[in-house]
Design a protein around this motif. Structure first.
Motif, mmCIF file in Angstrom:
data_model
loop_
_atom_site.group_PDB
_atom_site.id
_atom_site.type_symbol
_atom_site.label_atom_id
_atom_site.label_comp_id
_atom_site.label_asym_id
_atom_site.label_seq_id
_atom_site.Cartn_x
_atom_site.Cartn_y
_atom_site.Cartn_z
ATOM 1 N N GLY A 1 0.952 -1.244 0.117
ATOM 2 C CA GLY A 1 0.140 0.066 -0.242
ATOM 3 C C GLY A 1 0.860 1.338 -0.010
ATOM 4 N N CYS A 2 0.690 2.038 0.937
ATOM 5 C CA CYS A 2 1.066 3.663 1.079
ATOM 6 C C CYS A 2 2.771 3.397 1.248
ATOM 7 C CB CYS A 2 0.462 4.238 1.918
ATOM 8 S SG CYS A 2 0.479 3.761 3.735
ATOM 9 N N GLU B 1 -7.468 6.202 4.587
ATOM 10 C CA GLU B 1 -6.609 6.132 3.437
ATOM 11 C C GLU B 1 -5.582 5.159 3.518
ATOM 12 O OE1 GLU B 1 -2.717 9.171 2.597
ATOM 13 O OE2 GLU B 1 -4.614 10.036 3.605
ATOM 14 N N SER C 1 -5.405 2.541 0.046
ATOM 15 C CA SER C 1 -3.904 2.721 -0.491
ATOM 16 C C SER C 1 -3.556 1.032 -1.012
ATOM 17 C CB SER C 1 -2.773 3.084 0.320
ATOM 18 O OG SER C 1 -2.428 2.185 1.326
#
Length: 328
Positions: free
Chosen positions: A52-53, A78, A82
């Protein structure tokens, strides 16, 4: 995975059912955090960092929660959003990375043998936690653990991971509310008039909303929950592994048997009952929460008070700006 994971938010069911525990024992109900407590790593972090992020962005987002810039729920959406990985691929990474507490499986068998309900209470995603428990414990042993966490919508191709929050709050899952509901449920099934003993096991400051509803608090040694308890003189029992917790619960059970002489608990007996609620009542301890040097404690202990502080600050700033404009 053949299709998207999409399940409705379930009702809490039989979390505090201790009716089958021995007559001369106080009914004990255990709740435990998952990430950093049962498992040494955080399941979400494993996924975010690898699929992810990334770890750098995650650390920035974690800091936004601590400073109060953004809510836990907003940041979590968030982070989960992500992800772009099918569930099975993400799980393989967790399976390779996660380490379970070395004494947890023995403790879990102790709970089963003594008919002590054991529940996971987490801000994570239930499908992820269930799959991890099924794999590390086996499906039969895992089936004895009720998971109180957020549901999720996960697309088949892994392009969408969306939490379905249990509660409409800044935290997404009000752990304190979940334990309160379970306590009421446990009291209803205690026909002998005893008050169940609620045990909570955790590691971080985010566990405090649930911890304040418990009668006995275990904090993993050397981590943030223990530090917080020391800083604010909150009574707790430190533990290194679940073997420490098992020994303490066995001691509590022996004490109960000795005090009752094997004749059943007197109505309402529970010397630890309400201790944490009294200590952390909004009416009793608003000062150290609202005067905390960091906003981390405010966010997790009393999100409604935290929001109120921000609203008051915003109103004060607006009034000051109006005054300055008028003066000009």
């Amino acid at each position: 995975m053949p299709g998207a994971i999409q399940q409705p938010v379930p009702e809490i069911k039989n979390l505090g059912d201790g009716t089958s525990q021995p007559e001369n024992k106080r009914k004990i109900v255990c709740f435990s955090d998952f990430d950093g407590t049962i498992f040494m790593q955080d399941t979400g972090h494993v996924l975010f960092d690898n699929h992810g992020c990334g770890s750098e962005r995650r650390e920035v987002l974690d800091e936004q929660i601590k400073t109060g810039e953004r809510s836990f729920r907003d940041v979590s959406e968030e982070m989960w959003g992500s992800l772009n990985v099918p569930f099975e691929d993400g799980f393989r990474m967790m399976e390779k990375t996660l380490e379970i507490d070395p004494a947890f499986q023995q403790f879990h068998q102790f709970c089963i043998a003594n008919e002590i309900p054991f529940n996971v209470i987490s801000a994570g995603l239930k499908p992820v936690l269930r799959r991890v428990l099924d794999t590390f414990l086996g499906e039969e042993a895992s089936s004895h653990i009720e998971i109180v966490a957020n549901e999720a919508q996960i697309s088949a191709d892994g392009s969408t991971w969306k939490p379905i929050w249990r509660h409409d709050t800044e935290l997404g899952h009000d752990k304190a509310l979940s334990i309160t509901e379970a306590r009421r449920e446990a009291e209803l099934v205690c026909e002998d008039g005893t008050i169940p003993l609620v045990v909570f096991i955790g590691d971080g400051v985010s566990d405090l909303p649930a911890a304040r509803e418990a009668d006995v608090l275990f904090a993993r040694r050397g981590l943030r929950l223990e530090e917080y308890c020391v800083e604010h003189a909150i009574k707790y029992i430190p533990f290194d592994t679940f073997a420490d917790i098992q020994r303490e619960i066995e001691r509590i059970r022996r004490e109960d048997a000795q005090k009752t002489g094997g004749k059943g608990m007197p109505a309402g007996f529970n010397p630890r009952a309400n201790m944490w609620r009294r200590m952390s009542s909004k009416n009793v301890v608003p000062r150290f929460v609202l005067m905390s040097p960091t906003k981390e404690e405010k966010m997790f202990l009393w999100p409604e008070a935290f929001s109120e502080v921000h609203e008051n600050a915003a109103a004060a700033a607006a009034m000051q700006q109006t005054s300055l404009t008028g003066a000009a």
